[in-house]
Enzyme design. Sequence first.
Site, PDB file in Angstrom:
ATOM      1  CG  ASP A 110      -1.510  -1.220   1.642  1.00  0.00           C
ATOM      2  OD1 ASP A 110      -1.519  -2.143   0.830  1.00  0.00           O
ATOM      3  OD2 ASP A 110      -1.995  -1.315   2.787  1.00  0.00           O
ATOM      4  CD1 TRP A 150       2.688  -7.568   2.865  1.00  0.00           C
ATOM      5  CD2 TRP A 150       2.648  -9.120   4.477  1.00  0.00           C
ATOM      6  NE1 TRP A 150       2.065  -7.027   3.968  1.00  0.00           N
ATOM      7  CE2 TRP A 150       2.026  -7.955   4.972  1.00  0.00           C
ATOM      8  CE3 TRP A 150       2.751 -10.220   5.319  1.00  0.00           C
ATOM      9  CZ2 TRP A 150       1.499  -7.868   6.250  1.00  0.00           C
ATOM     10  CZ3 TRP A 150       2.224 -10.140   6.606  1.00  0.00           C
ATOM     11  CH2 TRP A 150       1.604  -8.965   7.050  1.00  0.00           C
ATOM     12  CD1 TRP A 199       1.483  -3.995   9.280  1.00  0.00           C
ATOM     13  CD2 TRP A 199      -0.658  -4.636   9.239  1.00  0.00           C
ATOM     14  NE1 TRP A 199       1.457  -5.362   9.274  1.00  0.00           N
ATOM     15  CE2 TRP A 199       0.153  -5.786   9.254  1.00  0.00           C
ATOM     16  CE3 TRP A 199      -2.048  -4.797   9.233  1.00  0.00           C
ATOM     17  CZ2 TRP A 199      -0.375  -7.079   9.234  1.00  0.00           C
ATOM     18  CZ3 TRP A 199      -2.581  -6.083   9.218  1.00  0.00           C
ATOM     19  CH2 TRP A 199      -1.745  -7.203   9.214  1.00  0.00           C
TER      20      TRP A 199
HETATM   21  N1  DQQ Z   1      -2.086  -3.757   3.997  1.00  0.00           N
HETATM   22  C1  DQQ Z   1      -3.511  -3.879   4.040  1.00  0.00           C
HETATM   23  C2  DQQ Z   1      -3.872  -2.944   5.139  1.00  0.00           C
HETATM   24  C3  DQQ Z   1      -2.781  -3.160   6.127  1.00  0.00           C
HETATM   25  C4  DQQ Z   1      -1.585  -3.317   5.257  1.00  0.00           C
HETATM   26  C5  DQQ Z   1      -4.157  -3.543   2.731  1.00  0.00           C
HETATM   27  C6  DQQ Z   1      -0.572  -4.317   5.769  1.00  0.00           C
HETATM   28  O1  DQQ Z   1      -5.130  -3.181   5.701  1.00  0.00           O
HETATM   29  O2  DQQ Z   1      -2.645  -2.064   7.025  1.00  0.00           O
HETATM   30  O3  DQQ Z   1      -3.434  -4.033   1.657  1.00  0.00           O
HETATM   31  O4  DQQ Z   1       0.537  -4.372   4.912  1.00  0.00           O
END
Ligand code: DQQ
Length: 593
Positions: free
Chosen positions: A69, A93, A128
């Site tokens: 994100d 990830w 996050w």
């Molecule tokens: N990615 C999600 C979010 C979270 C983040 C959406 C974690 O909800 O905060 O892709 O990497």
Amino acid sequence: MARSNRPLSLASALISCTIFYSFFVFDRINVDASPAALPFPESVELCSKGVGQDRTAYHFQPHKYWLNDPNGPLYHNGIYHIFYQHNPKSALWGNISWAHSISTDLINWRSLDLALDRTDSYDINGCWSGSITVLPGDRPVILYTGIDSENRQVQNIAFPKNDSDPLLREWIKPKYNPIILPDEDLIVTKFRDPTTAWLGHDGHWRITIAALVAEMATALLYRSKDFVHWVRAESPLYFSQISGMWECPDFFPVSLKGKEGLDTSVNADNTKHVLKVSLMRTLQDYYILGRYDEGRDMFVPEDSSVIDDYRVLSRMDYGNFYASKSFFDKQKNRRVVWAWSNESDSTSDAVKKGWAGIMSFPRTIWLDSNGKQLVQWPIEEIESLRREEVHLHDLELKAGGLQDIEGIKASQADIEIEFEIPSLERAEPFDPTWLLDPEKLCGERGAFVQGGVGPFGLLVLASEDLEEHTAIFFRVYKANNSHMVLMCSDQRRSSSRAGIYKPTYGGFVGIDIEKDRRVSLRTLIDHSVVESFGGGGRTCIIARVYPEHLLTTNTFLYAFNNGHEAVKVPELTAWELATPHVNREDENFAMPK
Ligand code: DQQ
């Protein structure tokens, strides 16, 4: 067919990759910078291939490893900042931290050290997503979700260490974090992604945070006077039965007139509000238009009949576009939106490549003059990358017509084409159930299935024998009282490589084709990205593709028509695009002192 695309031999591809690998081992060069200094050096054509033929040239991606994100995009003191979810150790990830890059033009980017790393009990398992708000006195502040030592989602704050550092290089997390804990009625693993704050007329800040409350997708509302102590409002900003959790909400005003963007705190008669949500269930971004009722502190959708079925919600993009985040760019009075475009290849491909995840090209976003939909368009700065150009006009594409667009390197290009439809006579009948699943319709009626009006569009990243290609095209149908325009992006033949997700994407285009008799298509091609804007940006589709032929041969570009009815192309312009500096760590690239 005569083809004049610049040849790319296997040898030259390998040389480019060797050059890139040598950048790869250089350590980050620490050069001091000031916003008053000259902007980035002129774009230089560097290694456009990177690690393998899939690496993008002008889309934002880290030098290496994982990206998801976009977080806290910001314009501050002459510099654009983008932060993003990043794994600093691998192409998969994990170890999620906030990476940080800066730019003076949203095109050339320099990467800085991590802004937020997993250092404290309140974020030891991940920093996050979140946002940035600029407080009075021009002081940016980060709000983000920390995954704490008990794996709870808590909300934290961070401030620039040195207010006078124009690059905002270091961020301090105060000891009093976390500043918001999940209440008893919340699920501790479903409470995240605070938005940019907006200021109410009462002088209190508001944010919304996504949560699942009693099985309802909810945008919780929090208020604060000092930005540190936050109190949850009794009623949420908005909630819905749309199944599953929302992520990364975005809440912002749009003007009823014109394309200008608005600061996030604006709420006036001549505005509407947009609530954008990222639906975990589909991994797609949706938006709802409505009004922000400040008295009740609630978002009121203008069409309440449709919002509990996600299939009828408006889509930000019909392709691979998730967790989008916008910001108000006060330098240019516009709102700009970015999103994460995930890879469609495998995790072992990611490890091999050494990277995964890119950002969509930044888009200006505004409300259509009909007030009913959002419009998105690549930011104008892309024009600084335009080089070789092909211009064609007054073409006619008869049934089965294929027009070679030659003279540019078509793996890195920007194409604008307009189709004129002289007759709608043969438009096939429309079935309203298609509205719920345009993607399926695109799959059933591909680019080579003849229709009445359409399919017509572009074949991009095509191998010489057309075995590999991505088709972006339109079909026009006749509904009871109007005509419907379907836009598709079909990746099924995009690559001969196995193990790749090759979907067909599609959406309807909100234009009046009976009146206009024209539909435009703009497509940005960037090696493994095909990003398309139909009907002037009313329908957008970004796709990830991995053509094998790019490694060894030329790639080709065509306009085509496989409909019974002839279509015209009054104008077509295709530009080859230069390769800017995007987080490359080479000695030529540093912000001057
Ligand atoms: N990615 C999600 C979010 C979270 C983040 C959406 C974690 O909800 O905060 O892709 O990497």
